[in-house]
Scaffold this motif. Structure first.
Motif, mmCIF file in Angstrom:
data_model
loop_
_atom_site.group_PDB
_atom_site.id
_atom_site.type_symbol
_atom_site.label_atom_id
_atom_site.label_comp_id
_atom_site.label_asym_id
_atom_site.label_seq_id
_atom_site.Cartn_x
_atom_site.Cartn_y
_atom_site.Cartn_z
ATOM 1 N N THR A 96 0.878 -1.181 0.000
ATOM 2 C CA THR A 96 0.000 0.000 0.000
ATOM 3 C C THR A 96 0.914 1.228 0.000
ATOM 4 O OG1 THR A 96 -0.005 -0.226 2.405
ATOM 5 C CG2 THR A 96 -1.924 -1.103 1.241
ATOM 6 N N THR A 139 1.374 7.537 -0.796
ATOM 7 C CA THR A 139 2.201 8.620 -1.328
ATOM 8 C C THR A 139 3.686 8.378 -1.005
ATOM 9 O OG1 THR A 139 1.564 9.915 0.621
ATOM 10 C CG2 THR A 139 0.412 10.405 -1.417
ATOM 11 N N GLY A 140 4.013 7.164 -0.608
ATOM 12 C CA GLY A 140 5.416 6.737 -0.562
ATOM 13 C C GLY A 140 6.162 6.911 0.736
ATOM 14 N N GLY A 141 5.480 7.280 1.826
ATOM 15 C CA GLY A 141 6.166 7.582 3.081
ATOM 16 C C GLY A 141 6.991 6.426 3.647
ATOM 17 N N HIS A 142 6.381 5.255 3.796
ATOM 18 C CA HIS A 142 7.119 4.125 4.364
ATOM 19 C C HIS A 142 8.239 3.675 3.426
ATOM 20 C CE1 HIS A 142 3.546 3.410 7.118
ATOM 21 N NE2 HIS A 142 4.569 3.308 7.940
ATOM 22 N N GLU A 167 -0.096 -0.108 -5.444
ATOM 23 C CA GLU A 167 -1.103 0.873 -5.030
ATOM 24 C C GLU A 167 -2.273 0.830 -6.012
ATOM 25 O OE1 GLU A 167 -1.579 3.127 -2.321
ATOM 26 O OE2 GLU A 167 -3.431 3.392 -3.437
ATOM 27 N N LYS A 168 -3.495 0.970 -5.439
ATOM 28 C CA LYS A 168 -4.708 0.972 -6.264
ATOM 29 C C LYS A 168 -5.027 2.359 -6.811
ATOM 30 C CE LYS A 168 -7.715 -2.739 -5.208
ATOM 31 N NZ LYS A 168 -8.890 -3.272 -4.566
ATOM 32 N N GLY A 172 -2.371 -1.592 -8.889
ATOM 33 C CA GLY A 172 -3.279 -2.732 -8.725
ATOM 34 C C GLY A 172 -3.551 -3.006 -7.260
ATOM 35 N N GLY A 173 -4.265 -4.091 -7.002
ATOM 36 C CA GLY A 173 -4.653 -4.438 -5.636
ATOM 37 C C GLY A 173 -3.760 -5.526 -5.071
ATOM 38 N N TYR A 174 -3.415 -5.423 -3.789
ATOM 39 C CA TYR A 174 -2.546 -6.440 -3.179
ATOM 40 C C TYR A 174 -3.224 -7.802 -3.119
ATOM 41 C CZ TYR A 174 -4.980 -4.853 1.082
ATOM 42 O OH TYR A 174 -5.919 -4.487 2.016
ATOM 43 N N GLU A 175 -4.552 -7.824 -3.273
ATOM 44 C CA GLU A 175 -5.235 -9.123 -3.304
ATOM 45 C C GLU A 175 -4.805 -9.934 -4.529
ATOM 46 O OE1 GLU A 175 -6.571 -6.168 -3.287
ATOM 47 O OE2 GLU A 175 -7.930 -5.887 -4.961
ATOM 48 N N ASP A 226 -0.045 -1.332 4.998
ATOM 49 C CA ASP A 226 -0.459 -0.199 5.835
ATOM 50 C C ASP A 226 -1.893 0.103 5.388
ATOM 51 O OD1 ASP A 226 -0.552 2.069 7.421
ATOM 52 O OD2 ASP A 226 0.544 3.318 5.984
ATOM 53 N N GLY A 236 -6.189 0.679 4.965
ATOM 54 C CA GLY A 236 -7.150 1.789 4.975
ATOM 55 C C GLY A 236 -6.805 2.880 3.990
ATOM 56 N N MET A 237 -7.183 4.111 4.361
ATOM 57 C CA MET A 237 -6.953 5.246 3.456
ATOM 58 C C MET A 237 -5.844 6.128 4.013
ATOM 59 S SD MET A 237 -10.290 7.388 4.484
ATOM 60 C CE MET A 237 -10.713 7.375 6.233
ATOM 61 N N GLN A 282 -5.865 11.026 0.783
ATOM 62 C CA GLN A 282 -7.200 10.701 0.255
ATOM 63 C C GLN A 282 -8.297 11.331 1.118
ATOM 64 O OE1 GLN A 282 -6.328 6.525 0.456
ATOM 65 N NE2 GLN A 282 -6.213 6.307 -1.769
ATOM 66 N N PHE A 338 -10.864 3.501 -3.847
ATOM 67 C CA PHE A 338 -9.408 3.613 -3.932
ATOM 68 C C PHE A 338 -9.020 3.582 -5.405
ATOM 69 C CE2 PHE A 338 -9.351 1.345 0.375
ATOM 70 C CZ PHE A 338 -9.207 2.526 1.060
HETATM 71 C C1 LIG Z 1 -2.698 4.228 4.896
HETATM 72 S S1 LIG Z 1 -2.457 4.429 3.189
HETATM 73 C C2 LIG Z 1 -0.762 4.020 2.942
HETATM 74 C C3 LIG Z 1 0.166 5.146 3.178
HETATM 75 C C4 LIG Z 1 1.618 4.835 2.894
HETATM 76 N N1 LIG Z 1 2.145 3.807 3.757
HETATM 77 C C5 LIG Z 1 2.463 6.093 2.998
HETATM 78 O O1 LIG Z 1 3.356 6.126 3.851
HETATM 79 O O2 LIG Z 1 2.224 7.033 2.231
HETATM 80 C C6 LIG Z 1 -3.233 3.049 2.483
HETATM 81 C C7 LIG Z 1 -3.153 3.017 0.985
HETATM 82 O O3 LIG Z 1 -3.553 1.721 0.550
HETATM 83 C C8 LIG Z 1 -4.209 1.837 -0.689
HETATM 84 N N2 LIG Z 1 -4.995 0.605 -0.848
HETATM 85 C C9 LIG Z 1 -6.135 0.272 -0.215
HETATM 86 N N3 LIG Z 1 -6.515 -0.969 -0.567
HETATM 87 C C10 LIG Z 1 -5.583 -1.425 -1.425
HETATM 88 C C11 LIG Z 1 -5.425 -2.654 -2.121
HETATM 89 N N4 LIG Z 1 -6.299 -3.652 -1.998
HETATM 90 N N5 LIG Z 1 -4.339 -2.799 -2.917
HETATM 91 C C12 LIG Z 1 -3.434 -1.782 -3.053
HETATM 92 N N6 LIG Z 1 -3.544 -0.600 -2.422
HETATM 93 C C13 LIG Z 1 -4.600 -0.423 -1.613
HETATM 94 C C14 LIG Z 1 -5.010 3.099 -0.559
HETATM 95 O O4 LIG Z 1 -5.323 3.630 -1.818
HETATM 96 C C15 LIG Z 1 -4.052 3.985 0.246
HETATM 97 O O5 LIG Z 1 -3.290 4.800 -0.592
#
Ligand SMILES: C[S@@+](CC[C@H](N)C(=O)[O-])C[C@H]1O[C@@H](n2cnc3c(N)ncnc32)[C@H](O)[C@@H]1O
Length: 320
Positions: free
Chosen positions: A29, A32-35, A53-54, A78-81, A101, A103-104, A108, A128
């Motif tokens: 997830t 915006t790239g923080g981790h 990232e979705k 894409g989705g991590y699923e 990580d 949620g949103m 967002q 998302f």
């Molecule tokens: C809490 S934020 C992550 C923030 C990130 N760690 C950072 O430091 O910027 C969660 C992110 O997961 C993304 N997301 C939610 N469900 C997802 C999925 N199934 N697959 C990929 N990304 C997903 C959301 O769009 C959101 O940008």
């Protein structure tokens, strides 16, 4: 006005990942790239990160921020699923650590046009992935009263669910809800004033979880991620509400019981007071880490997670 997301429990998450001493990590997830920025900054040149990232908009910001790391970072929309299918073309080899990580992001939440917050005015969107058909508006328009009741109870744990599902359906049959403010004003009029903030947080959480199929995706994502891990590799999950934390906790517990994994921090990590003061959004966060010690087949892992039970032990995430 949108803000860049401050990564939550960053020190704890990065430490848990780099302790593996591995070369390849996946940020499921990347937002915006923080981790990922922290992870790349704290590891040597031969360490690579794959960011999934979705959300196209967030991914673009992450790409710009992490450009300086060149070939050390790869991005996948894409989705991590679908993590297994997504990473296949990159053929990354053994994966040492995978971060979720959930949620949103603040980016967002603070973008009113995305419809995640009941504070700003925007369309009832909450996707998302904006190429997906189902939006919150569509969900509110097409759900039956029973379906609405079910999702408010299950994903919002909301005590006004019965009343709200009835009045929402009566109102939307006359005129569909278009915006976040229309919906939140309507909800405020139908519940006691003192309950408004919590109820709005819970209703918005329930709609977002449903629109994005979050809990089912988390289950599939965890199972697939575990299969991709090398022995001694780790999964780190940061959750923000009881439903996602319970899935994580139960998945980890069954893998531990089957002696396939070790739970590194059984009591979970919570943000310090200083972090909570600095970043409101971190307040409900819980971080859990598991270490793989043996292989398990996809089917076995899926069965184990299906067998695990939901438990409720803590409240909804913050929507402010
Ligand atoms: C809490 S934020 C992550 C923030 C990130 N760690 C950072 O430091 O910027 C969660 C992110 O997961 C993304 N997301 C939610 N469900 C997802 C999925 N199934 N697959 C990929 N990304 C997903 C959301 O769009 C959101 O940008």
């Amino acid at each position: 006005m949108s803000t860049i997301h401050i990564p939550v429990l960053s020190k704890e998450a990065i430490e848990a990942l780099i302790e593996t001493g591995g070369k390849t990590y996946i940020d499921c997830t990347i937002g915006t790239g923080g981790h990922s920025l922290e992870l790349l900054s704290q590891t040597p040149e031969n360490v690579c990160v794959i960011g999934i990232e979705k959300d196209e908009q967030s991914l673009k910001i992450a790409k710009d921020r992490l450009m300086t790391f060149g070939k050390r970072i790869k991005f996948l929309k894409g989705g991590y699923e679908e993590i297994d299918r997504l990473i296949k073309p990159l053929d990354p080899g053994p994966v040492a650590g995978i971060l979720f990580d959930l949620g949103m992001s603040s980016f967002q939440l603070d973008s009113p046009e995305r419809g995640f917050s009941f504070r700003g005015e925007g369309p009832l969107d909450m996707r998302f992935d904006r190429s997906q058909d189902l939006t919150a508006k569509e969900l509110l328009f097409t759900s039956t009263q029973e379906q609405l009741l079910d999702l408010l109870k299950k994903f919002g744990e909301e005590k006004w669910s019965r009343r709200l599902s009835r009045v929402i359906v009566e109102r939307r049959d006359k005129k569909p809800f278009e915006t976040t403010v229309e919906l939140s004003d309507f909800i405020r009029k139908n519940i006691p004033r003192r309950a408004a903030h919590k109820t709005l947080s819970r209703v918005f959480q329930a709609l977002r979880i449903t629109v994005n199929n979050e809990l089912e995706n988390l289950k599939s994502g965890l199972v697939k991620a575990f299969n991709l891990l090398e022995i001694n590799g780790r999964i780190v999950v940061i959750g923000y509400h009881s439903l996602e934390d319970t899935i994580t906790k139960n998945f980890f517990r069954v893998l531990k019981k089957a002696e396939i994994a070790l739970v590194i921090n059984p009591r979970c990590a919570r943000p310090s007071k200083a972090e909570r003061m600095k970043n409101r959004r971190s307040r409900s966060a819980r971080l859990r880490v598991i270490k793989k010690i043996r292989k398990i087949s996809d089917e076995d892992a899926r069965k184990k997670i299906e067998d695990s039970e939901f438990e409720k032990d803590w409240g909804e995430e913050e929507n402010d």
